[in-house]
Design an enzyme around this catalytic site. Structure first.
Site, PDB file in Angstrom:
ATOM      1  CG  ASP A 151      -8.219  32.925 -52.781  1.00 30.06           C
ATOM      2  OD1 ASP A 151      -9.014  33.100 -51.839  1.00 30.06           O
ATOM      3  OD2 ASP A 151      -8.197  33.643 -53.809  1.00 30.06           O
ATOM      4  CG  ASP A 199     -13.085  39.207 -52.239  1.00 28.75           C
ATOM      5  OD1 ASP A 199     -12.491  38.572 -51.349  1.00 28.75           O
ATOM      6  OD2 ASP A 199     -13.149  38.819 -53.425  1.00 28.75           O
TER       7      ASP A 199
END
Ligand SMILES: *[C@@H]1O[C@H](CO)[C@@H](O)[C@H](O)[C@H]1NC(C)=O
Ligand SMILES: *[C@@H]1O[C@H](CO)[C@@H](O)[C@H](O)[C@H]1NC(C)=O
Ligand SMILES: *[C@@H]1O[C@H](CO)[C@@H](O)[C@H](O)[C@H]1NC(C)=O
Length: 542
Positions: free
Chosen positions: A155, A221
């Site tokens: 991430d 996202d």
């Protein structure tokens, strides 16, 4: 502001094409399960165990869903005294290595999660301060390998510094964070699929050959919560980078939202089919203990899974948008056939006509992959009822090529510029017209309507680098209003051409009526309340 000055500095660093990571992994897109869309960063050891068992008992691994991955929230906030990354014992009483053994004993592959930042991502606005891997790549890669990891999702929180939680326009180059971790993974000698979760902020599809990952997130996202608007944003962001997907390295459109709130069942079907045909990893991210038959019906569609796992490994690419009506995408499969995905943008169930010419055919033999039904030979077009936000997913074989239109081109710089519209030099060969919209207009004059006039097929070459991380009125697209001979201006949504302002989209097609015969026509581009893309030229089909 037109926005064309933003981001150009970062874009210049990424001129080479991405090459697939040569670690023998990700030959087809990864499939499996990840908790994030269902459980965020709060998944417990017990939940992981239950979900892994459910994945198996539902028969999903035999269809290809064999990576079982953990996500954010597993880590402690301080390293061990030896400096190693470690888990939070209240979340993982038995430890992460024990979960790895549990997962392997079920016949699954085990995926771990970390972050190329000072701290990792979390669910409390960035205050949890879980351990990040930045500066500890070698040690952490060794630790993950010793835990039996087969996959690492990496991430991008706190990548800039210890106070900058999520940065969609970071002032530093992010690619070295990923290259360093990939090199560390390679040095462990254990095959670990590397999944870059950089959210698309520095266009990782274009990172250079030394790179970098078996898949890279292309966008912010999808959720949670999922929404149809998020799909539109992600799909528009994919338009300029479909050619970079291939065996070893894939565009990652994000975890699946199939089974979750925010999308209707029909929207979930479209989402799944599009992700599959774009060769995105297919990571289920719903609570498998409460999964419905409808959800399983979508996830277990073997015809659509076969498209995702097709050995040719080519993504569908953008072919045609009928604004507010339908998108047409298609791509080749290993057996010589073509998969076409047609999305119904309309909010209602309606009769939808798909033109085979939009994917280059005059006729073809079709199978509907949503239902598995053979449709026989289609000639010119196929009309069917498609539910609100539903899709046609067709496998086309024996396609006969349609005639390719030839265009007469009109350079934007030879048009009439009104309001603030201004030429912009892109490079030695390309000059575009920018600041069209918000009062600026670009008018092509003496446009040839041919011997008959009427409806003409137009082709626009433009630059649109107006990338967005959050939804806007036209997320990762810009609206142009096109008026023929002063007639009603028609809205045309033009997706990104790149994430920078120096790469063209060539051949955006739109058919418009109202042309007169002869070289007597005007075509005006405008937008009353926003900027359009920057235009290079307009073509008119003969
Ligand atoms: C962290 O990075 C952000 C974004 O560049 C910057 O605004 C902030 O000043 C930085 N903070 C520190 C402590 O360096
Ligand atoms: C669908 O509905 C949404 C929400 O009302 C609206 O913003 C959008 O323009 C509609 N789309 C079409 C294609 O009609
Ligand atoms: C100029 O930009 C166009 C559009 O991105 C590109 O196709 C072309 O190769 C560039 N030419 C040069 C000389 O860089």
């Amino acid at each position: 502001m037109t926005g064309w000055l933003l981001k150009i500095s970062t874009s210049l660093s990424f001129s080479s094409l991405a090459f697939a990571l040569n670690n023998g992994l990700g030959v087809t897109p990864a499939m499996g399960w990840n908790p994030y869309n269902a459980f965020l960063c709060s998944t417990t050891e017990a939940q992981y165990q239950t979900q892994a068992q459910s994945l198996v008992s539902l028969g999903l691994p035999s269809l290809g869903y064999n990576y079982f991955n953990i996500d954010c929230g597993w880590q402690a906030t301080v390293r061990t005294s030896a400096g190693d990354i470690t888990w939070d014992p209240t979340i993982f009483p038995s430890g992460v290595p024990a979960l790895g053994i549990f997962v392997h004993n079920l016949g699954l592959k085990f995926g771990v999660y970390s972050d190329g930042g000072v701290f990792a991502c979390d669910f409390v606005g960035g205050t949890a301060h879980y351990i990040g891997s930045l500066g500890h790549e070698t040690s952490d890669a060794d630790t993950f390998a010793s835990w039996g990891a087969d996959y690492l999702k990496y991430d991008n929180c706190y990548a800039v510094n210890s106070t900058d939680f999520v940065d969609d326009n970071p002032p530093i180059l992010i690619e070295p964070h990923y290259a360093t971790m990939e090199n560390a993974l390679a040095a462990t000698g254990r095959p670990i699929l590397f999944s870059a979760c950089e959210w698309g902020v520095q266009d990782p599809a274009r990172w250079p050959a030394s790179a970098v990952a078996n898949s890279w997130r292309i966008a912010n996202d999808i959720g949670p919560p999922a929404s149809w608007d998020n799909l539109f944003r992600i799909i528009n962001q994919l338009v300029p980078i479909t050619q970079f997907a291939g065996p070893g390295g894939w565009n990652d459109l994000d975890l699946l939202e199939v089974g979750n709130v925010g999308l209707t069942t029909v929207e979930q079907q479209t989402h799944f089919a599009f992700w599959a045909a774009a060769k995105s990893p297919l990571l289920i991210s719903t609570d498998l203990t409460t999964v419905t038959a409808e959800t399983l019906g979508i996830l277990k569609n073997t015809g659509i899974i076969a498209v995702n796992q097709d050995s040719l490994g080519k993504s569908i690419s953008f072919k045609r948008r009928y604004t507010n009506d339908q998108d047409v995408w298609s791509g080749p499969l290993a057996d010589g056939s073509t998969v076409a995905v047609v999305i119904n943008w309309q909010n209602v169930s309606r009769s939808l006509t798909f033109s085979l010419a939009d994917v280059g055919f005059s006729s073809a033999i079709a199978t509907d992959l949503n239902t598995g039904t053979s449709l026989g030979k289609l000639t010119t077009s196929y009309t069917s009822t498609v539910a609100a936000h539903g899709s046609l997913v067709l496998k086309l074989t024996g396609g006969v090529s349609a005639p390719i239109p030839t265009f007469t081109y009109y350079p934007a710089t030879s048009g009439t510029l009104g309001g603030g519209a201004t030429p912009r030099v892109v490079n030695d060969t390309v000059t575009v017209v920018g600041f069209v919209g918000n009062g600026g207009t670009l008018t092509f004059t003496n446009v040839d309507g041919g011997t008959a006039g009427g409806t003409k097929l137009l082709s626009f070459d433009y630059i649109n680098g107006d990338v967005t991380f959050t939804n806007t009125a036209c997320s990762n697209c810009r609206n142009t209003f096109v008026s023929v001979n002063g007639g009603t201006a028609v809205q045309v949504q033009m997706p990104l051409s790149a994430q920078s302002w120096d790469i063209l989209f060539s051949g955006y097609l739109v058919s418009l009526p109202g042309f007169n015969a002869g070289k007597t026509n005007t075509v005006t581009l405008s937008n009353p309340s926003a900027y359009t893309p920057d235009f290079y030229r307009m073509g008119v089909a003969m």
